[in-house]
Design a protein around this motif. Structure first.
Motif, PDB file in Angstrom:
ATOM      1  N   ASN A  86       0.826  -1.198   0.000  1.00  0.00           N
ATOM      2  CA  ASN A  86       0.000   0.000   0.000  1.00  0.00           C
ATOM      3  C   ASN A  86       0.867   1.257   0.000  1.00  0.00           C
ATOM      4  O   ASN A  86       0.577   2.226  -0.716  1.00  0.00           O
ATOM      5  N   LEU A  87       1.951   1.244   0.776  1.00  0.00           N
ATOM      6  CA  LEU A  87       2.863   2.385   0.794  1.00  0.00           C
ATOM      7  C   LEU A  87       3.480   2.616  -0.578  1.00  0.00           C
ATOM      8  O   LEU A  87       3.619   3.761  -1.020  1.00  0.00           O
ATOM      9  N   ALA A  88       3.843   1.537  -1.248  1.00  0.00           N
ATOM     10  CA  ALA A  88       4.440   1.666  -2.579  1.00  0.00           C
ATOM     11  C   ALA A  88       3.490   2.382  -3.529  1.00  0.00           C
ATOM     12  O   ALA A  88       3.921   3.168  -4.388  1.00  0.00           O
ATOM     13  N   SER A  89       2.197   2.117  -3.381  1.00  0.00           N
ATOM     14  CA  SER A  89       1.210   2.813  -4.203  1.00  0.00           C
ATOM     15  C   SER A  89       1.081   4.270  -3.791  1.00  0.00           C
ATOM     16  O   SER A  89       0.922   5.161  -4.634  1.00  0.00           O
ATOM     17  N   ARG A  90       1.149   4.524  -2.503  1.00  0.00           N
ATOM     18  CA  ARG A  90       1.052   5.913  -2.028  1.00  0.00           C
ATOM     19  C   ARG A  90       2.237   6.751  -2.496  1.00  0.00           C
ATOM     20  O   ARG A  90       2.091   7.947  -2.742  1.00  0.00           O
ATOM     21  N   PHE A  91       3.417   6.133  -2.616  1.00  0.00           N
ATOM     22  CA  PHE A  91       4.575   6.880  -3.148  1.00  0.00           C
ATOM     23  C   PHE A  91       4.209   7.489  -4.484  1.00  0.00           C
ATOM     24  O   PHE A  91       4.520   8.644  -4.773  1.00  0.00           O
ATOM     25  N   GLY A  92       3.579   6.645  -5.320  1.00  0.00           N
ATOM     26  CA  GLY A  92       3.240   7.095  -6.664  1.00  0.00           C
ATOM     27  C   GLY A  92       2.143   8.129  -6.676  1.00  0.00           C
ATOM     28  O   GLY A  92       2.150   9.041  -7.505  1.00  0.00           O
ATOM     29  N   PHE A 134      -9.194  -2.383  -3.150  1.00  0.00           N
ATOM     30  CA  PHE A 134      -7.859  -2.264  -3.749  1.00  0.00           C
ATOM     31  C   PHE A 134      -6.739  -2.483  -2.747  1.00  0.00           C
ATOM     32  O   PHE A 134      -5.611  -2.825  -3.116  1.00  0.00           O
ATOM     33  N   ARG A 135      -7.010  -2.298  -1.461  1.00  0.00           N
ATOM     34  CA  ARG A 135      -5.966  -2.503  -0.453  1.00  0.00           C
ATOM     35  C   ARG A 135      -5.795  -3.974  -0.120  1.00  0.00           C
ATOM     36  O   ARG A 135      -4.714  -4.396   0.308  1.00  0.00           O
ATOM     37  N   MET A 136      -6.828  -4.753  -0.314  1.00  0.00           N
ATOM     38  CA  MET A 136      -6.782  -6.180  -0.009  1.00  0.00           C
ATOM     39  C   MET A 136      -6.398  -7.003  -1.235  1.00  0.00           C
ATOM     40  O   MET A 136      -5.582  -7.923  -1.151  1.00  0.00           O
TER      41      MET A 136
END
Length: 215
Positions: A86-92, A134-136
């Protein structure tokens, strides 16, 4: 499990020593007392706190003086693997101006896999859109916005989360994300077996160290 758990404390210390890095272990809030997205928000807040040290004048002198803010990694196992994804997606989506997040490693990540997991997810996250949230269970489209350069995904052969972990990996490869991803399957092993090995012989630690230190 708590960051203060003897298992996790020993694991993080071993990883930091072997990779010669500074590790920040996040004590995120747990459901059901703190429903999702509390855990995701706490992990993101930890990264933002690290970012405040990029000018070398923030609260923690150890980070100010020693951290390399151009080589930051996020990682975790089980639920922590899910949170790291989830963090990797938030980076983007949001970016972090003061630091460069190079990669993320997901060890035996929790992306569902059995009926009990789906029920647990809906219990922990009553605001979820369903088990396909999407988080799961991030889709190919969800994973296209990953904001780091490389990803490392571990699955364990005897872990019921093995299949969903492989699906995450395959969806990441199919997405428009342009980074590099590698899958490592721990043959004959069960979920989070690596926590019981606190020496340099830990195969999971060795692989993460190689992942962090590669050019």
């Amino acid at each position: 499990m708590s960051a203060f758990s003897p298992y996790y404390d020993a694991h993080v210390r071993t990883l930091a020593a072997e990779a010669q890095v500074i590790a920040v272990s996040v004590e995120y809030r747990l459901a059901p007392e703190h429903p999702i997205p509390a855990c995701y928000d706490d992990a993101w807040a930890a990264l933002q706190w690290i970012e405040t040290h990029a000018n070398r004048d923030s609260p923690d002198p150890w980070l100010n003086e020693n951290a390399d803010f151009n080589r930051v990694f996020a990682g975790g196992d089980s639920a922590g693997g899910n949170i790291s994804g989830n963090l990797a997606s938030r980076f983007g989506s949001f970016g972090l101006r003061g630091i460069r997040v190079v990669g993320a490693f997901l060890v035996h990540p929790y992306f569902g896999g059995a009926e009990i997991d789906d029920k647990m997810w809906l219990y922990m996250c009553p605001s979820a859109s369903g088990i396909d949230d999407f988080r799961m269970k991030p889709s190919v489209e969800d994973l296209g916005g990953i904001g780091c350069e490389r990803m490392l995904v571990f699955v364990a052969e005897k872990d019921h989360l093995c299949g969903p972990g492989k699906v995450y990996y395959e969806n990441l490869k199919k997405s428009v994300w342009k980074g590099m991803v590698e899958l490592v399957e721990n043959k004959g092993e069960e979920h989070c077996f690596h926590l019981k090995i606190t020496t340099g012989d830990n195969v999971v630690v060795k692989k993460i160290v190689s992942f962090i230190n590669q050019d």
